[in-house]
Write a protein that holds these residues in place. Structure first.
Motif, mmCIF file in Angstrom:
data_model
loop_
_atom_site.group_PDB
_atom_site.id
_atom_site.type_symbol
_atom_site.label_atom_id
_atom_site.label_comp_id
_atom_site.label_asym_id
_atom_site.label_seq_id
_atom_site.Cartn_x
_atom_site.Cartn_y
_atom_site.Cartn_z
ATOM 1 N N ALA A 1 0.871 -0.984 0.004
ATOM 2 C CA ALA A 1 0.051 -0.026 -0.082
ATOM 3 C C ALA A 1 0.934 1.126 0.143
ATOM 4 O O ALA A 1 0.264 2.385 0.000
ATOM 5 N N PHE A 2 2.100 1.274 -0.150
ATOM 6 C CA PHE A 2 3.154 2.417 -0.197
ATOM 7 C C PHE A 2 3.823 2.503 -1.468
ATOM 8 O O PHE A 2 4.440 1.379 -1.944
ATOM 9 N N PHE A 3 3.643 3.486 -2.114
ATOM 10 C CA PHE A 3 4.025 3.623 -3.557
ATOM 11 C C PHE A 3 5.086 4.526 -4.160
ATOM 12 O O PHE A 3 5.431 4.746 -4.980
ATOM 13 N N ASP A 4 5.581 5.191 -2.811
ATOM 14 C CA ASP A 4 6.776 6.175 -3.250
ATOM 15 C C ASP A 4 7.998 5.699 -2.794
ATOM 16 O O ASP A 4 8.320 5.681 -1.810
ATOM 17 N N LEU A 5 8.715 5.140 -3.620
ATOM 18 C CA LEU A 5 10.150 4.506 -3.519
ATOM 19 C C LEU A 5 11.207 5.564 -3.068
ATOM 20 O O LEU A 5 11.972 5.417 -2.240
ATOM 21 N N ASP A 6 11.079 6.869 -3.596
ATOM 22 C CA ASP A 6 11.862 7.801 -3.287
ATOM 23 C C ASP A 6 12.019 8.041 -1.547
ATOM 24 O O ASP A 6 12.798 8.494 -0.867
ATOM 25 N N MET A 7 10.540 8.131 -1.247
ATOM 26 C CA MET A 7 10.302 8.470 0.296
ATOM 27 C C MET A 7 10.835 7.262 1.152
ATOM 28 O O MET A 7 11.374 7.304 2.143
ATOM 29 N N LEU A 8 10.379 5.969 0.582
ATOM 30 C CA LEU A 8 11.139 4.775 1.301
ATOM 31 C C LEU A 8 12.523 4.859 1.346
ATOM 32 O O LEU A 8 13.155 4.788 2.433
ATOM 33 N N PHE A 9 13.297 5.200 0.340
ATOM 34 C CA PHE A 9 14.760 5.372 0.504
ATOM 35 C C PHE A 9 15.085 6.594 1.509
ATOM 36 O O PHE A 9 16.135 6.496 1.938
ATOM 37 N N GLN A 10 14.277 7.471 1.542
ATOM 38 C CA GLN A 10 14.488 8.566 2.662
ATOM 39 C C GLN A 10 14.434 7.959 3.897
ATOM 40 O O GLN A 10 15.329 8.338 4.977
ATOM 41 N N MET A 11 13.315 7.191 4.302
ATOM 42 C CA MET A 11 13.201 6.506 5.387
ATOM 43 C C MET A 11 14.255 5.514 5.850
ATOM 44 O O MET A 11 14.684 5.520 6.980
ATOM 45 N N ILE A 12 14.904 4.671 4.743
ATOM 46 C CA ILE A 12 15.992 4.048 4.972
ATOM 47 C C ILE A 12 17.328 4.840 5.429
ATOM 48 O O ILE A 12 17.995 4.352 6.373
ATOM 49 N N ASP A 13 17.489 5.969 4.753
ATOM 50 C CA ASP A 13 18.461 6.583 5.028
ATOM 51 C C ASP A 13 18.446 7.123 6.668
ATOM 52 O O ASP A 13 19.363 7.025 7.362
ATOM 53 N N GLU A 14 17.307 7.474 7.002
ATOM 54 C CA GLU A 14 17.153 7.890 8.392
ATOM 55 C C GLU A 14 17.019 6.737 9.332
ATOM 56 O O GLU A 14 17.485 6.957 10.324
ATOM 57 N N ALA A 15 16.657 5.560 8.645
ATOM 58 C CA ALA A 15 17.024 4.361 9.620
ATOM 59 C C ALA A 15 18.419 3.954 9.837
ATOM 60 O O ALA A 15 18.769 3.765 11.049
ATOM 61 N N TYR A 16 19.228 4.208 9.139
ATOM 62 C CA TYR A 16 20.641 4.109 9.042
ATOM 63 C C TYR A 16 21.388 5.233 10.270
ATOM 64 O O TYR A 16 22.231 4.970 11.028
ATOM 65 N N ASP A 17 20.992 6.401 9.796
ATOM 66 C CA ASP A 17 21.449 7.506 10.726
ATOM 67 C C ASP A 17 20.857 7.236 12.267
ATOM 68 O O ASP A 17 21.675 7.656 13.290
#
Length: 279
Positions: free
Chosen positions: A94-110
């Motif tokens: 149900a989540f379709f924004d891959l760029d937003m997902l990548f931003q969330m992954i960056d934030e997870a790493y940080d």
């Protein structure tokens, strides 16, 4: 987000582009976890029936995403209540924004690395300059590093006991899982494991060039070997070291290894120290 190989590969590739990130599967086949210095920042489940990703986060940002994507981004499904503010699970169907997902992954790493100590952050900075290659016992760079390891052992312990009795247990032709670390194309460290039995992988030939010690590379090699062994279905890692090898013994103990009775071929070797860790 469509569940297909290209999307899953894009997520996996993006996770691994983060400095010193590597794949691990500590809970079984799924979820696929991505770690940095032993700490998980992403858990990906690519199964069609449970197509979700769980990300480390700071509580304020986690709450914001739950408000922006109600019912799609929720508290970490796997977490006890005390940990749920620090993890978000995203329904990828149900989540379709891959760029937003990548931003969330960056934030997870940080979110993970920002909790590291000053020393760990310095080690990460050094480790991020390295490349790690999965290979086997026939690899020529691995062979060169093993020769240097043997020379180093001769200098440290050669006068205290005969190393020749150990050579038969360190042959490269029976080692099929190897990691070599490189800096600017130069091999500077290695480690490997081989099957001891169905439950136990035996760590072998762990070595770091002298000029690259004290930067956490030995511990990083052990973490990556453990992750690889776990993926292959092993439940324990065991190893043999020696009483004169104080630095190695210290590193293994710091990594969580406990002394065990000398196993197998080392049972009657009083200068050997055998250790184990459940992975």
């Amino acid at each position: 987000m469509e569940n297909n190989a290209k999307v899953i590969q894009a997520i996996e590739k993006y996770c691994l582009k983060h400095p010193s990130a590597y794949e691990a599967r500590p809970f079984g086949e799924y979820p696929i976890c991505y770690k940095v210095m032993g700490k998980i920042f992403v858990q990906l489940n690519p199964e069609e029936k449970f197509y979700k990703i769980t990300l480390k986060c700071v509580p304020d940002k986690a709450s914001l995403y739950r408000q922006l994507y109600p019912g799609v981004v929720v508290r970490g499904y796997h977490c006890p209540p005390v940990q749920q503010p620090y993890w978000n699970t995203i329904n990828l169907d149900a989540f379709f924004d891959l760029d937003m997902l990548f931003q969330m992954i960056d934030e997870a790493y940080d979110a993970v690395i920002n909790k590291f100590s000053k020393k760990a952050k310095a080690e990460l900075l050094n480790l991020s300059e390295l490349e790690f290659k999965d290979t086997d016992g026939e690899d020529q760079d691995f062979a060169k590093l093993c020769n240097r390891l043997d020379n180093a052992l001769d200098e440290i312990v050669g006068g205290k006991f005969q190393r020749s009795q150990y050579e038969q247990f360190n042959q490269r032709d029976c080692i099929h899982d190897v990691i070599v670390a490189y800096r600017e194309g130069k091999p500077i460290g290695c480690g490997s494991f081989k099957m001891y039995d169905e439950d136990h992988a035996e760590l072998k030939r762990i070595y770091v060039e002298p000029s690259y010690r004290n930067m956490g590379l030995g511990a990083e090699l052990v973490r990556r070997l453990e992750a690889k062994a776990k993926i292959k279905g092993y439940r324990w890692c065991i190893l043999e070291t020696g009483k004169p090898l104080e630095a190695a013994c210290y590193m293994y103990k710091k990594a969580g290894y406990k002394i065990m009775p000398n196993y197998g071929q080392y049972a009657d070797m009083p200068d050997s120290i055998c250790m184990e860790r459940k992975i």
